[in-house]
Design an enzyme around this catalytic site. Structure first.
Site, PDB file in Angstrom:
ATOM      1  N   TYR A 151       0.802  -1.222   0.000  1.00 10.67           N
ATOM      2  CA  TYR A 151       0.000   0.000   0.000  1.00 10.67           C
ATOM      3  C   TYR A 151       0.838   1.277   0.000  1.00 10.67           C
ATOM      4  CZ  TYR A 151      -4.498  -2.299   0.331  1.00 10.67           C
ATOM      5  OH  TYR A 151      -5.616  -3.037   0.049  1.00 10.67           O
ATOM      6  N   GLU A 177      -2.197 -30.541   9.690  1.00 13.77           N
ATOM      7  CA  GLU A 177      -2.289 -29.717   8.495  1.00 13.77           C
ATOM      8  C   GLU A 177      -3.371 -28.663   8.590  1.00 13.77           C
ATOM      9  OE1 GLU A 177      -3.721 -30.217   3.828  1.00 13.77           O
ATOM     10  OE2 GLU A 177      -3.082 -31.990   4.927  1.00 13.77           O
ATOM     11  N   ASP A 200      -3.423 -34.666   5.249  1.00  8.08           N
ATOM     12  CA  ASP A 200      -4.317 -35.397   4.353  1.00  8.08           C
ATOM     13  C   ASP A 200      -3.523 -36.396   3.521  1.00  8.08           C
ATOM     14  OD1 ASP A 200      -6.642 -34.138   5.136  1.00  8.08           O
ATOM     15  OD2 ASP A 200      -6.599 -32.648   3.523  1.00  8.08           O
TER      16      ASP A 200
END
Length: 357
Positions: free
Chosen positions: A99, A185, A237
């Protein structure tokens, strides 16, 4: 954001910045197009035991090419902001930097790339630039520490989530009576364990990076494991992206290969979910999803990583089995029979039985 020490490397980093600017000015004075040279890294396939994990090459960025000129302009603008942060002993986020010149940068990823290039150019870590990440990681369990002027006593309420410290170098008085660290995770799994009072029952510390971990989460995990000499297990996973997250914790990320030694945790052990778990725990077919073409492409690329064969051959075998079976599943699939199965049977049983690789 002010009030924190910029660290002992600030004078060294400022000196390097002045050296780079001086070199560019000399080029201009001698009527040469200014340029900078970056060391680039790439992981290579497993070919021979003598060959290292990465090979490197030089990339020159100059005003010869229009695209390079714009990139160098952006890099110098970001470098000027970083110099100001260091001189004033202040900190800012990547978003803060964006910004400062949004009409020039156009996208956040442009700033992100410039900061990575600057880290390589200066051969330092991002925190040495006083560029801080927005906190992403969470932790809970049997640990206590101070972060600047704040004290975090997670032991008082081991099932309550706390943010992972952003300024890891400011962490002091690190103390724990935990038996191990568990990295998960996903935030949903983290919350599941919190609801089941997993830390209270198992005297451990649980951390999540909420997907791919940020720098602060990886650095804090490394600090925790090294200072307290605790074993660390990781639950992800059963898909190529979960395994890639696991590898990020243990070996580091390719984008920050130059900084890997400061963040990788080689002690990490894979607790699950293994491709063989859906057979071992009799998961119904509805819990299994076919690997997508993107999954297969990702897995194929991961199999080419030399460290996987050299340092984690068992992980490589599991990834090959995943490809052979052609299916994947999420951690939550283990809760199909019982919500408490994950926290009361799967995780404790694997740790106590030494079922990890």
């Amino acid at each position: 954001m002010a009030g924190r020490s910029s660290g002992s490397k600030a004078p060294e980093v400022l000196s390097k910045i002045r050296g780079i600017v001086r070199s560019l000015v000399v080029d201009l004075c001698n009527k040469r197009l200014p340029s900078v040279v970056l060391d680039r890294y790439r992981r290579i396939a497993w070919i021979h035991p003598v060959i290292g994990t990465y090979f490197s090459w030089k990339e020159a960025i100059s005003f010869y090419k229009e695209s390079h000129a714009q990139r160098l302009d952006i890099m110098l603008r970001v470098l000027r902001i970083i110099q100001q942060l260091l001189q004033e002993n202040r900190h800012g986020s990547k978003r803060d930097i964006y910004y400062m010149h949004p009409s020039v940068f156009l996208e956040q990823k442009v700033v992100d790339q410039a900061i990575k290039d600057i880290c390589i150019l200066l051969q330092c870590s991002r925190h040495n630039l006083n560029v801080v990440p927005v906190g992403k990681g969470l932790l809970m369990g049997w640990v206590r520490f101070t972060d600047g002027d704040r004290r975090f006593d997670c032991i008082r309420s081991p099932n309550t989530a706390y943010p992972v410290p952003v300024h890891v170098e400011d962490v002091e008085d690190l103390f724990s009576v935990a038996q191990y660290v568990l990295v998960v995770e996903k935030e949903t799994v983290f919350q599941r364990l919190a609801n089941d009072k997993f830390c209270e029952k198992n005297q451990c510390v649980v951390i999540t990076g909420r997907g791919y971990p940020d720098v602060s989460t990886r650095r804090f995990l490394k600090r925790l494991v090294e200072n307290l000499c605790l074993p660390v297990y990781c639950l992800v996973d059963c898909d190529p992206y979960g395994l890639d997250i696991l590898m990020t914790y243990r070996f580091g990320s390719m984008q920050m290969a130059f900084d890997a030694s400061l963040m990788c945790v080689p002690e990490v052990r894979w607790l699950g979910v293994f491709p063989s778990d859906h057979e071992k725990y009799s998961l119904p077919d509805r819990c299994l999803l076919p690997l997508s073409p993107e999954d297969r492409m990702k897995a194929g690329a991961m199999l080419q990583r030399c460290y996987l064969q050299k340092k984690a051959p068992d992980w490589r075998l599991e990834l090959e089995k995943m490809l052979q079976d052609g299916v994947k599943c999420e951690i939550e699939a283990l809760s199909v029979a019982s919500f408490s199965f994950l926290s009361e049977e799967y995780i404790p049983g694997k740790i106590q039985g030494g079922v990890h690789i």
